[in-house]
Design a protein around this motif. Structure first.
Motif, short mmCIF file in Angstrom:
data_model
loop_
_atom_site.label_atom_id
_atom_site.label_comp_id
_atom_site.label_asym_id
_atom_site.label_seq_id
_atom_site.Cartn_x
_atom_site.Cartn_y
_atom_site.Cartn_z
N LEU A 144 0.83 -1.19 0.00
CA LEU A 144 0.00 0.00 0.00
C LEU A 144 0.87 1.24 0.00
N GLY A 145 0.93 1.92 -1.16
CA GLY A 145 1.75 3.12 -1.28
C GLY A 145 3.23 2.85 -1.09
N GLU A 147 4.49 0.60 0.85
CA GLU A 147 4.73 0.04 2.18
C GLU A 147 4.07 -1.34 2.29
N LEU A 196 -7.26 2.98 0.57
CA LEU A 196 -6.79 3.32 -0.78
C LEU A 196 -6.99 2.19 -1.78
#
Length: 208
Positions: A144-145, A147, A196
């Motif tokens: 996620l992003g 990470e 997200l």
């Protein structure tokens, strides 16, 4: 003459076997207008889809409704719950012209007695009460992003099945595992995040 008639009949046959369905793809406003559309394949079904996303702190779930032509594998019903966030998708299909007139209603979320671990902050020791058809515990590792994060919670059989997990891959990540039995997704430290990923899931469902 008979030969020409035969050729024309063969050419028209695939079109005669395709369904006409209502299409309604929501835009930025979240609403849409039904339009009749002929499906591109004889394997298509008419479908009505509802996607619900719940986030702790929201007064009500975010809801997206759509209608479309879809393949049989797009007729999915499943949910995954990570505690702070939950997503439910229901796609009902039918096989006659313009049969997807009604939007799918929101399924009931009733605790089913199953219990799994979920994450809170850096710890994954919180008890999560599963609901509805969530018969499995799930653990997934997702990017996620940039990470790498671990998520734990409850999931329905459709999410855990090999065919179903492919449909949910963008949402639950590529490295997920399911198990049956209370707390079988063992407690450990992790970080949690989900919101997200919801846009990616919607795009995946609409493009099936």
């Amino acid at each position: 003459m008979h030969f020409v008639t035969l050729i024309v009949g063969i050419w028209l046959l695939p079109k005669a076997n395709t369904l006409k369905c209502y299409e309604c793809i929501p835009g930025t406003t979240g609403t849409c207008t039904d339009q009749a559309k002929e499906c591109t394949s004889s394997d298509n079904r008419c479908a009505a889809m509802t996607l619900l996303t719940y986030t702790v702190g929201d007064s009500k779930p975010r809801e997206i409704k759509a209608k479309m032509c879809t393949q049989a594998e797009g007729c999915v019903r499943g949910s995954v719950n990570f505690g702070s966030d939950k997503t439910v998708t229901v796609t009902e299909c039918c096989a006659s012209d313009l049969c997807n007139t009604k939007h799918v209603s929101e399924p009931k979320s009733i605790p089913n007695g199953k219990k799994c671990y979920s994450c809170e902050g850096q710890q994954c020791t919180r008890t999560l009460n599963c609901e509805g058809d969530q018969e499995y515990c799930i653990e997934t590792i997702t990017n996620l992003g940039g990470e790498i994060q671990t998520l734990k919670g409850c999931a329905s059989k459709m999410v855990c099945d090999e065919n179903g997990s492919a449909s949910f891959e963008t949402f639950i990540g590529q490295r997920s595992s399911c198990c049956q039995g209370d707390y079988c997704n063992s407690a450990s430290s992790a970080s949690a995040g989900l919101s997200l990923l919801l846009v990616s899931l919607l795009c995946l469902v609409l493009l099936i």
